[in-house]
Design a protein around this motif. Structure first.
Motif, PDB file in Angstrom:
ATOM      1  N   TYR A 196     -38.274  14.195  21.074  1.00 54.50           N
ATOM      2  CA  TYR A 196     -37.204  14.798  20.635  1.00 54.50           C
ATOM      3  C   TYR A 196     -35.899  14.177  21.134  1.00 54.50           C
ATOM      4  CZ  TYR A 196     -37.433  18.170  24.671  1.00 54.50           C
ATOM      5  OH  TYR A 196     -37.448  18.837  25.976  1.00 54.50           O
ATOM      6  N   TYR A 197     -34.779  14.681  20.400  1.00 51.28           N
ATOM      7  CA  TYR A 197     -33.445  13.980  20.920  1.00 51.28           C
ATOM      8  C   TYR A 197     -32.712  15.503  21.510  1.00 51.28           C
ATOM      9  CZ  TYR A 197     -33.209   9.416  18.944  1.00 51.28           C
ATOM     10  OH  TYR A 197     -33.486   8.129  18.669  1.00 51.28           O
ATOM     11  N   VAL A 198     -31.956  15.193  22.428  1.00 50.40           N
ATOM     12  CA  VAL A 198     -31.237  16.294  23.084  1.00 50.40           C
ATOM     13  C   VAL A 198     -29.513  15.719  22.996  1.00 50.40           C
ATOM     14  CG1 VAL A 198     -30.194  17.481  24.966  1.00 50.40           C
ATOM     15  CG2 VAL A 198     -32.318  16.988  24.887  1.00 50.40           C
ATOM     16  N   VAL A 199     -29.013  16.512  21.932  1.00 47.92           N
ATOM     17  CA  VAL A 199     -27.627  15.986  21.461  1.00 47.92           C
ATOM     18  C   VAL A 199     -26.408  17.030  21.977  1.00 47.92           C
ATOM     19  CG1 VAL A 199     -26.046  15.503  19.586  1.00 47.92           C
ATOM     20  CG2 VAL A 199     -28.648  15.363  19.225  1.00 47.92           C
ATOM     21  N   PHE A 219     -33.282  10.993  24.898  1.00 50.32           N
ATOM     22  CA  PHE A 219     -34.509  10.948  23.895  1.00 50.32           C
ATOM     23  C   PHE A 219     -35.740  11.196  25.126  1.00 50.32           C
ATOM     24  CE2 PHE A 219     -38.510   9.067  22.203  1.00 50.32           C
ATOM     25  CZ  PHE A 219     -38.481   9.716  20.964  1.00 50.32           C
ATOM     26  N   ALA A 220     -36.534  12.129  24.736  1.00 47.73           N
ATOM     27  CA  ALA A 220     -37.923  12.255  25.507  1.00 47.73           C
ATOM     28  C   ALA A 220     -38.993  12.160  24.545  1.00 47.73           C
ATOM     29  CB  ALA A 220     -37.818  13.644  26.043  1.00 47.73           C
ATOM     30  N   ALA A 221     -40.044  11.216  25.026  1.00 44.23           N
ATOM     31  CA  ALA A 221     -41.205  11.252  24.317  1.00 44.23           C
ATOM     32  C   ALA A 221     -42.059  12.205  24.383  1.00 44.23           C
ATOM     33  CB  ALA A 221     -41.766   9.732  24.528  1.00 44.23           C
ATOM     34  N   GLN A 222     -43.253  12.281  23.417  1.00 50.28           N
ATOM     35  CA  GLN A 222     -44.307  13.414  23.492  1.00 50.28           C
ATOM     36  C   GLN A 222     -44.981  13.251  24.790  1.00 50.28           C
ATOM     37  OE1 GLN A 222     -47.986  12.644  21.258  1.00 50.28           O
ATOM     38  NE2 GLN A 222     -47.797  14.518  20.490  1.00 50.28           N
ATOM     39  N   GLY A 223     -45.266  14.256  25.386  1.00 50.42           N
ATOM     40  CA  GLY A 223     -45.983  14.173  26.786  1.00 50.42           C
ATOM     41  C   GLY A 223     -45.301  14.145  28.231  1.00 50.42           C
ATOM     42  N   GLU A 224     -43.878  13.788  27.795  1.00 48.98           N
ATOM     43  CA  GLU A 224     -43.049  13.755  29.083  1.00 48.98           C
ATOM     44  C   GLU A 224     -42.587  15.219  29.581  1.00 48.98           C
ATOM     45  OE1 GLU A 224     -41.033   9.377  28.344  1.00 48.98           O
ATOM     46  OE2 GLU A 224     -39.918  11.043  27.707  1.00 48.98           O
ATOM     47  N   GLY A 225     -42.112  15.349  30.641  1.00 46.05           N
ATOM     48  CA  GLY A 225     -41.637  16.419  31.237  1.00 46.05           C
ATOM     49  C   GLY A 225     -40.362  16.798  30.388  1.00 46.05           C
ATOM     50  N   ALA A 226     -40.167  18.242  30.239  1.00 43.27           N
ATOM     51  CA  ALA A 226     -39.093  18.579  29.585  1.00 43.27           C
ATOM     52  C   ALA A 226     -37.807  18.411  30.753  1.00 43.27           C
ATOM     53  CB  ALA A 226     -39.129  20.126  29.350  1.00 43.27           C
ATOM     54  N   PRO A 227     -36.804  17.878  30.040  1.00 41.63           N
ATOM     55  CA  PRO A 227     -35.597  17.592  31.058  1.00 41.63           C
ATOM     56  C   PRO A 227     -34.612  18.885  31.260  1.00 41.63           C
ATOM     57  CG  PRO A 227     -34.898  17.155  28.632  1.00 41.63           C
ATOM     58  CD  PRO A 227     -36.452  17.351  28.765  1.00 41.63           C
ATOM     59  N   GLU A 228     -34.421  19.224  32.387  1.00 46.02           N
ATOM     60  CA  GLU A 228     -33.640  20.100  32.916  1.00 46.02           C
ATOM     61  C   GLU A 228     -32.197  20.023  32.212  1.00 46.02           C
ATOM     62  OE1 GLU A 228     -33.065  22.919  36.715  1.00 46.02           O
ATOM     63  OE2 GLU A 228     -31.837  20.991  36.868  1.00 46.02           O
ATOM     64  N   LEU A 229     -31.670  21.137  31.706  1.00 47.67           N
ATOM     65  CA  LEU A 229     -30.250  21.038  31.145  1.00 47.67           C
ATOM     66  C   LEU A 229     -29.462  21.918  32.119  1.00 47.67           C
ATOM     67  CD1 LEU A 229     -31.188  21.616  27.170  1.00 47.67           C
ATOM     68  CD2 LEU A 229     -30.893  19.454  28.474  1.00 47.67           C
ATOM     69  N   LEU A 230     -28.672  21.114  32.564  1.00 45.79           N
ATOM     70  CA  LEU A 230     -27.639  21.812  33.550  1.00 45.79           C
ATOM     71  C   LEU A 230     -26.431  21.386  33.280  1.00 45.79           C
ATOM     72  CD1 LEU A 230     -26.676  22.930  36.306  1.00 45.79           C
ATOM     73  CD2 LEU A 230     -27.068  20.719  37.381  1.00 45.79           C
ATOM     74  N   ALA A 231     -25.583  22.827  32.871  1.00 46.07           N
ATOM     75  CA  ALA A 231     -24.051  22.434  32.295  1.00 46.07           C
ATOM     76  C   ALA A 231     -23.285  22.083  33.302  1.00 46.07           C
ATOM     77  CB  ALA A 231     -23.799  23.755  31.982  1.00 46.07           C
ATOM     78  N   GLY A 232     -22.321  21.388  32.884  1.00 51.99           N
ATOM     79  CA  GLY A 232     -21.095  20.790  33.734  1.00 51.99           C
ATOM     80  C   GLY A 232     -20.091  22.246  33.909  1.00 51.99           C
ATOM     81  N   ASP A 233     -18.927  21.678  34.279  1.00 46.15           N
ATOM     82  CA  ASP A 233     -17.735  22.741  34.744  1.00 46.15           C
ATOM     83  C   ASP A 233     -17.463  23.491  33.553  1.00 46.15           C
ATOM     84  OD1 ASP A 233     -18.196  22.264  37.236  1.00 46.15           O
ATOM     85  OD2 ASP A 233     -16.624  20.676  37.417  1.00 46.15           O
ATOM     86  N   ASP A 234     -17.394  22.627  32.433  1.00 47.01           N
ATOM     87  CA  ASP A 234     -17.144  23.376  31.078  1.00 47.01           C
ATOM     88  C   ASP A 234     -18.147  23.704  30.030  1.00 47.01           C
ATOM     89  OD1 ASP A 234     -18.053  20.818  30.966  1.00 47.01           O
ATOM     90  OD2 ASP A 234     -16.344  19.823  29.694  1.00 47.01           O
ATOM     91  N   GLY A 235     -19.225  24.165  30.939  1.00 47.89           N
ATOM     92  CA  GLY A 235     -20.435  24.546  29.926  1.00 47.89           C
ATOM     93  C   GLY A 235     -21.076  23.620  29.041  1.00 47.89           C
ATOM     94  N   LEU A 236     -22.264  24.061  28.312  1.00 41.11           N
ATOM     95  CA  LEU A 236     -22.946  22.998  27.479  1.00 41.11           C
ATOM     96  C   LEU A 236     -23.322  23.656  26.449  1.00 41.11           C
ATOM     97  CD1 LEU A 236     -24.561  20.421  27.161  1.00 41.11           C
ATOM     98  CD2 LEU A 236     -26.636  21.241  28.638  1.00 41.11           C
ATOM     99  N   ASP A 237     -23.323  22.943  25.444  1.00 42.89           N
ATOM    100  CA  ASP A 237     -23.680  23.219  24.065  1.00 42.89           C
ATOM    101  C   ASP A 237     -24.501  22.166  23.538  1.00 42.89           C
ATOM    102  OD1 ASP A 237     -24.220  25.024  21.700  1.00 42.89           O
ATOM    103  OD2 ASP A 237     -22.252  24.747  20.712  1.00 42.89           O
ATOM    104  N   ALA A 238     -25.868  22.272  23.325  1.00 45.41           N
ATOM    105  CA  ALA A 238     -26.797  21.215  22.784  1.00 45.41           C
ATOM    106  C   ALA A 238     -27.520  21.603  21.793  1.00 45.41           C
ATOM    107  CB  ALA A 238     -27.280  20.648  24.080  1.00 45.41           C
TER     108      ALA A 238
END
Length: 308
Positions: A196-199, A219-238
């Protein structure tokens, strides 16, 4: 391991299409290696672009040999008979025709084209119809759960949120939206399907100590660990857009029955599925479809369809 690329790290180019439409693109050059893929094969690397289509322009019906998502960044128009607007999601599988993409007369349309593997280029119809392969076709669209979030609202977001926009289907196809306030974090589902892609569609993502601003990709391939989504100072929408497993199998046409094909773009009407987007319920026999019904992909009339 997840590979992330900031929008500022893209390269620009232009392309003139056979109908003289000129699109502007910015390409994200992924390097890899990616889990389960040949590191020496360029075809095994993901491929991603940001495409700017001028106001009123048309990209004619076509198909690719690789699957792809398209995410509308701004502007609008239509894809076939489907209306496009900011954050609309479109998916077409390999050898699944779609189009035309008609850009809004005033704003044009800007969209991200995201593929799990590289593709040599669009094959336009009807000229390239002989290159279509008799493989199962896959097409779907999904709307955002909410409109674009303004910067002030994102900075005051109170708690992490993960919304399901599509699926997950048995073959892995899925789409999610993650919304975080400043410094909030969440771990999304582990990559499945064909990865999957994270946008980043708003705010910023702190990934491996790098700050990825709006419209960056990972981009993260099948079977890889899920990436931690950590927001910056302005938050995160993805957005997280997950591809179906490329080895997934479905019933073949002969077994399914009730199939009719559009001769222009190759779309197949399956009576078992119907066309819910046009109000045609699953199980509707082709002859019972209203005569003013048209192809969901290219608007060809019902009378042009052929039984298969």
């Amino acid at each position: 391991m997840v590979e992330a690329i900031s929008f500022s790290g893209t390269r620009a180019w232009t392309k003139e299409l056979p109908n003289t439409t000129v699109v502007l693109a910015r390409e994200f050059d992924f390097v890899g290696p990616f889990n389960g893929r040949d590191p020496n094969s360029s075809e095994e690397k993901p491929q991603a672009f940001r495409v700017e289509q001028p106001p009123g322009s048309i990209v004619e019906p076509h198909f690719h040999i690789a699957a792809e998502f398209q995410l509308i960044a701004s502007g609008g128009g239509r894809l076939g008979r489907h209306k496009l607007g900011p954050l609309s999601i479109h998916y077409s599988g390999a050898y699944t025709p779609y189009g035309p993409i008609v850009a809004d007369e005033a704003e044009g349309v800007i969209y991200y084209t995201l593929r799990p593997r590289r593709d040599p280029g669009a094959l336009f119809l009807p000229d390239s119809k002989e290159k279509l392969k008799p493989v199962p076709k896959r097409f779907f669209m999904a709307d955002p759960d909410k409109p674009e979030i303004d910067a002030e609202t994102l900075r005051s977001w109170d708690s992490p949120n993960l919304s399901v926009l599509y699926g997950p289907e048995g073959d892995g196809a899925a789409a999610w939206r993650v919304t975080l306030g400043p410094k909030q974090r969440i771990t999304p589902p582990k990559p499945a399907g064909d990865g999957y892609y994270v946008v980043v569609i708003g705010g910023s993502w702190i990934c491996s100590d790098n700050i990825l601003p709006k419209w960056s990709l990972a981009f993260a391939a099948q079977g890889e660990g899920a990436p931690e989504l950590l927001a910056g100072d302005d938050g995160l929408d993805a957005m997280i857009l997950q591809f179906p497993n490329k080895l997934a199998t479905i019933k073949d046409s002969a077994e399914a029955g009730g199939m009719h094909e559009c001769p222009l773009c190759g779309y197949v009407y399956d009576q078992k599925e119907g066309d819910p987007g046009a109000g045609i319920k699953a199980g509707t026999v082709f002859t019972d479809i209203p005569e003013d019904w048209t192809c969901p992909n290219c608007d060809a009339p019902k009378s042009d369809f052929e039984a298969i």
